[in-house]
Design a protein around this motif. Structure first.
Motif, PDB file in Angstrom:
ATOM      1  N   VAL A   1      33.095  49.656  48.363  1.00  0.00           N
ATOM      2  CA  VAL A   1      33.707  49.291  47.169  1.00  0.00           C
ATOM      3  C   VAL A   1      32.795  49.657  46.305  1.00  0.00           C
ATOM      4  CG1 VAL A   1      34.332  47.268  45.900  1.00  0.00           C
ATOM      5  CG2 VAL A   1      35.042  47.286  48.289  1.00  0.00           C
ATOM      6  N   PHE A   2      32.976  50.120  45.127  1.00  0.00           N
ATOM      7  CA  PHE A   2      32.251  50.804  44.128  1.00  0.00           C
ATOM      8  C   PHE A   2      33.048  50.216  42.774  1.00  0.00           C
ATOM      9  CE2 PHE A   2      31.571  54.408  46.799  1.00  0.00           C
ATOM     10  CZ  PHE A   2      30.246  54.090  47.158  1.00  0.00           C
ATOM     11  N   ASP A   3      32.085  49.267  41.951  1.00  0.00           N
ATOM     12  CA  ASP A   3      32.797  48.623  40.701  1.00  0.00           C
ATOM     13  C   ASP A   3      33.894  47.891  41.059  1.00  0.00           C
ATOM     14  OD1 ASP A   3      30.461  49.296  38.992  1.00  0.00           O
ATOM     15  OD2 ASP A   3      31.470  51.248  38.960  1.00  0.00           O
ATOM     16  N   GLY A   4      34.160  47.244  42.186  1.00  0.00           N
ATOM     17  CA  GLY A   4      35.132  46.749  42.415  1.00  0.00           C
ATOM     18  C   GLY A   4      36.484  47.321  43.052  1.00  0.00           C
ATOM     19  N   LYS A   5      36.240  48.600  43.145  1.00  0.00           N
ATOM     20  CA  LYS A   5      37.119  49.719  43.445  1.00  0.00           C
ATOM     21  C   LYS A   5      37.116  50.292  44.770  1.00  0.00           C
ATOM     22  CE  LYS A   5      37.029  51.808  39.576  1.00  0.00           C
ATOM     23  NZ  LYS A   5      36.847  52.759  38.482  1.00  0.00           N
ATOM     24  N   LEU A   6      38.278  50.440  45.633  1.00  0.00           N
ATOM     25  CA  LEU A   6      37.896  50.940  46.901  1.00  0.00           C
ATOM     26  C   LEU A   6      37.921  52.722  46.937  1.00  0.00           C
ATOM     27  CD1 LEU A   6      40.257  48.459  46.977  1.00  0.00           C
ATOM     28  CD2 LEU A   6      40.017  49.028  49.348  1.00  0.00           C
TER      29      LEU A   6
END
Ligand code: PMP
Length: 286
Positions: free
Chosen positions: A38-43
């Motif tokens: 997860v990066f910045d809340g994204k997958l």
């Protein structure tokens, strides 16, 4: 910060989240899992992991009454409720809870659990900058390592053996002394002739999603790849050795069984691939 887990349709306090003692995941390791970074809340590598999850379920004939889209909503909601910016999200799907009997139960709903946790990316960066240690370990797993099942005892034993020797990863090898993969990673070398190699997926290994993403990047960078098994001895003589996985990206290994790899520092190919993979994964995370 209070953690939250998704368990069969509801979000529960992580500390109280439980499944039944007769869940087939617990009784038989009859279940599959996936992990996304997860990066910045994204997958990252969203589609690849979702497709492999579908394939693992199909291979085990687990029918899940949820669409991939609905699963995606649950993954994102679990990330959100745990306020994870950078970290991982984990899903496990088992055949469900039924009176203990080896054969598949009829009319039982699969169990679905999702957790998410933050990871301090700076620790991985620091380790990657100096390179990690690895040890070799015999591959004692079953014949269907292409399915991402929760039957991870041989992997756990190998990883523990590595930890007890102060190493980051265990590099697994078959009866012929050929490397299969890492205990939770795919393994790569830049061989003594400078050729990038990783074992082909006809072998009994997991088809890593990070491996597949790196293969595309390698082609874009104009680096030639030889998808061919290498031996432990070749790994020890290699210019570079590294592993790939959703949770460690590209991790350079600078020793194997105490023997220095190359000049004992992360090599140029692993370093480049880590950079380009991370940049792409962040850019394309959804
Ligand atoms: N091999 C094994 C045995 C693994 O457990 C993993 C990670 N779960 C991998 C390879 C890497 O796969 P991925 O890049 O999809 O995380």
């Amino acid at each position: 910060m209070s953690r939250v887990a998704y368990v069969n349709g509801t979000y529960q306090a992580h500390g109280n989240a439980v499944v039944h003692i007769e869940d087939r995941g617990f009784q038989f390791a009859d279940g599959v899992y996936e992990v996304w970074s997860v990066f910045d809340g994204k997958l990252a590598d969203y589609e690849g992991h979702m497709q492999r999850l579908g394939r693992s379920l199909t291979e085990l004939r687990i029918d899940i009454p949820m669409t991939a889209q609905a699963l995606g909503v649950v993954l994102r909601e679990t990330i959100r409720r745990n306020r994870v910016r950078n970290g991982i999200v984990y899903i496990q799907i088992t055949r469900g809870t039924a009176p203990r009997d080896h054969a598949f139960p009829k009319g039982v709903a699969p169990s679905v659990i999702v957790t998410s946790k933050p990871i301090d990316l700076s620790k991985g960066e620091a380790l990657a900058a100096k390179g990690a240690a690895a040890v070799s370990h015999p591959d004692t797993r079953w014949g269907r390592c292409d399915i991402k099942t929760v039957g991870l005892l041989p992997n756990a034993l190998a990883k523990q053996a590595a930890r007890e020797k102060g190493a980051y990863e265990a590099i697994l090898y078959d009866e012929m002394g050929m490397v299969t993969e890492g205990s939770s990673t795919n393994a790569w070398i830049v061989d003594e002739n400078g050729k990038l190699r990783t074992r082909d997926t006809q072998a009994n290994i997991l088809r890593g999603i990070t491996r597949a993403a790196i293969m595309k990047l390698v082609a874009e960078e104009g680096i030639e790849l030889d998808e061919r098994a290498f031996s432990l001895e070749e790994a020890k003589r290699a210019k570079e050795l590294f592993v790939t996985a959703a949770s460690s990206f590209v991790m350079p290994l600078v020793s194997l069984d105490g023997e220095k790899i190359g000049d004992g520092k992360p090599g140029p190919i692993a370093t480049l691939l880590r950079q380009v993979y991370l940049a792409q994964a962040r850019r394309e995370a959804i």
